[in-house]
Write an enzyme that holds these catalytic residues in place. Structure first.
Site, PDB file in Angstrom:
ATOM      1  CG  HIS A  13      -2.311   0.483   0.911  1.00 52.68           C
ATOM      2  ND1 HIS A  13      -2.557   1.648   0.203  1.00 52.68           N
ATOM      3  CD2 HIS A  13      -3.531  -0.028   1.197  1.00 52.68           C
ATOM      4  CE1 HIS A  13      -3.855   1.825   0.090  1.00 52.68           C
ATOM      5  NE2 HIS A  13      -4.483   0.822   0.684  1.00 52.68           N
TER       6      HIS A  13
ATOM      7  CG  ASP B 185      -3.842   4.924  -2.779  1.00 53.44           C
ATOM      8  OD1 ASP B 185      -3.295   4.493  -1.746  1.00 53.44           O
ATOM      9  OD2 ASP B 185      -3.837   6.122  -3.119  1.00 53.44           O
TER      10      ASP B 185
END
Length: 468
Positions: free
Chosen positions: A440, A444
């Site tokens: 992450h 995204d």
């Protein structure tokens, strides 16, 4: 006398653990004959002898870890034989393929992956192996110097005649896959001989017809399976080097990357129709089955060019995006561990080239003929669990990469399709999941979903028939 030293097994390898000696003091050795097995932090390899003579002393016992250049044994050279220089390259065994060419100097060298890709076992395409039987055509030299220790053991245990086997390795070398195919053929022939010749009786009224059980995934064939129960109701099995390294790297990866998981469902019917129409011709020309995996690798490679942050590594608090697309595809080593050979510049390969390269690398991986350089430089990793019929797998990232894709089982399922007039209907198609674990920090969910959407669209809509 000559010193036998631990050679440089890869650019970044500095030490190795001698896990097995195939020879004892007093045994004669020849150039190219498998001498010992060494385990490094990257790969387990069987190392051939660089000289001819007789071993007079073994200085490094099994289980000991030593630096590159350490004297492993003393050899009394055969008459007329010359000892190679200490820094000489390790000779390939007879029939072994040449080492891959070096990457172009202008291209940046991708960061080295340091871990197996997933917490679960993975499968890979079976090594190329046409039917074995009596050899036809010019006889190949199947002397013991062409047989690896694993192959010799299988031949001995199953009472096979090496002269009756067709070697599919380069130069006619008999590979492990050749032997396993010969064993399978013999078992199939025995089963056919024992099969009843009369039709099965119909069930009586009110009785339930028997339904044959579906084929099961083969159980691991390992010495441990037949080991004695030394502790009464249990036995102790120490972790091998691959198991220990995998655990260390997986813990490190989970602690390093904030893992997220995105899954898409793929309708493989477009791919399945092409596979079905070319299945027989492909096997006849290539000697191995055409699976879904080459199509997936080709689609992934194309998507990496459009979603470049997936083709990247985390470095010093930032992201290093690679120009070259080097795709690693995990291989299961007979349930004993994983290894990830790398398809370098996968975007330069056709579908057939991808399949051939994967097949060759998987075969060499199982025969322990990979070098450390074969498993470094990957920029993206695929963990292929599909042949085990898995539904969805949450794989762990292969550091320092930013994502790992799991390809899971494909099954016939009902799906809704819409024709060009907008009418919906239910049909039976081949459907499966693609699950991607990703970092992450690098991007995204929308970016991850876009990448997977690109792969799905290509698998479902690309004109794969044009590849043949």
């Amino acid at each position: 006398m000559a010193d036998l030293v631990l050679p440089q097994l890869g650019e970044t390898v500095t030490e190795g653990t001698i896990t097995r000696w195939f020879k004892n003091p007093g045994d004669a050795i020849s150039v190219g004959e498998m001498l010992y097995e060494v385990s490094t932090d990257k790969v387990d390899s069987e190392v051939p002898s660089p000289m001819e003579g007789v071993i007079t002393e073994i200085r490094v016992p099994e289980g000991e870890t030593v630096d590159v250049g350490t004297v492993l044994a003393i050899v009394e050279l055969a008459e007329g034989a010359v000892a190679p220089p200490p820094d000489a390259a390790v000779p390939a065994p007879s029939g072994a393929p040449p080492e891959p060419a070096a990457a172009p100097a202008a291209a940046p060298a991708p960061a080295e992956p340091t871990a197996a890709p997933a917490a679960a076992l993975v499968a890979a395409p079976a090594a190329a192996a046409p039917a074995n039987g009596a050899a036809s055509g010019p006889a190949a030299d199947h002397g013991s110097h062409l047989l690896s220790p694993v192959v010799r053991r299988l031949v001995r245990e199953h009472d096979l005649d090496p002269a009756a086997l067709v070697g599919t390795g380069v130069g006619g070398r008999i590979t492990r896959s050749d032997v396993l195919n010969a064993i399978d053929e013999r078992q199939r022939a025995a089963a056919a001989t024992e099969a009843p010749t009369t039709a099965p009786a119909r069930p009586a009224a009110g009785e339930r017809a028997s339904v044959p059980s579906p084929p099961l995934v083969p159980a691991p064939v390992a010495a441990a399976a037949a080991a004695e129960w030394t502790d009464g109701d249990s036995r102790y099995e120490s972790f091998n080097n691959i198991r220990r390294r995998t655990g260390e790297h997986m813990v490190h990866s989970v602690a390093t990357s904030p893992h997220a998981l995105t899954i898409v469902e793929v309708d493989y019917e477009n791919v399945e129709q092409v596979r079905r129409s070319h299945r027989e011709a492909w096997r006849a020309s290539e000697g191995f089955s055409l699976t879904y995996l080459p199509f997936i690798v080709a689609a992934v490679t194309d998507a990496l060019g459009h979603w470049p942050r997936l083709n990247a590594s985390v470095e010093d608090g930032g992201l290093r995006v690679w120009r070259r697309r080097n795709v690693g595809v995990a291989v299961d080593l007979n349930y004993d561990g994983l290894i990830v050979p790398v398809l370098r510049d996968a975007d330069s390969l056709s579908l057939r080239g991808v399949a051939r390269t994967m097949n060759e690398l998987a075969g060499r991986a199982r025969e322990k003929r990979l070098t450390p350089d074969d498993i470094t430089g990957g920029t993206f990793t695929i963990s292929n669990n599909g042949s085990f019929g898995t539904y969805t797998t949450a794989a762990i990232i292969n550091q320092p990469q930013v994502a790992v894709l799991s390809t899971d089982g494909v099954a016939r399922r009902p799906v809704v399709v819409t024709d060009r007039f907008g009418n919906e209907s239910i049909v039976i198609h081949s459907v499966g999941h693609l699950a991607m674990g990703w970092d992450h920090r690098a991007f995204d969910g929308s970016y991850a979903a876009g990448f997977l959407g690109h792969i799905r669209q290509m698998l479902e809509q690309h004109d794969w028939g044009a590849e043949f």
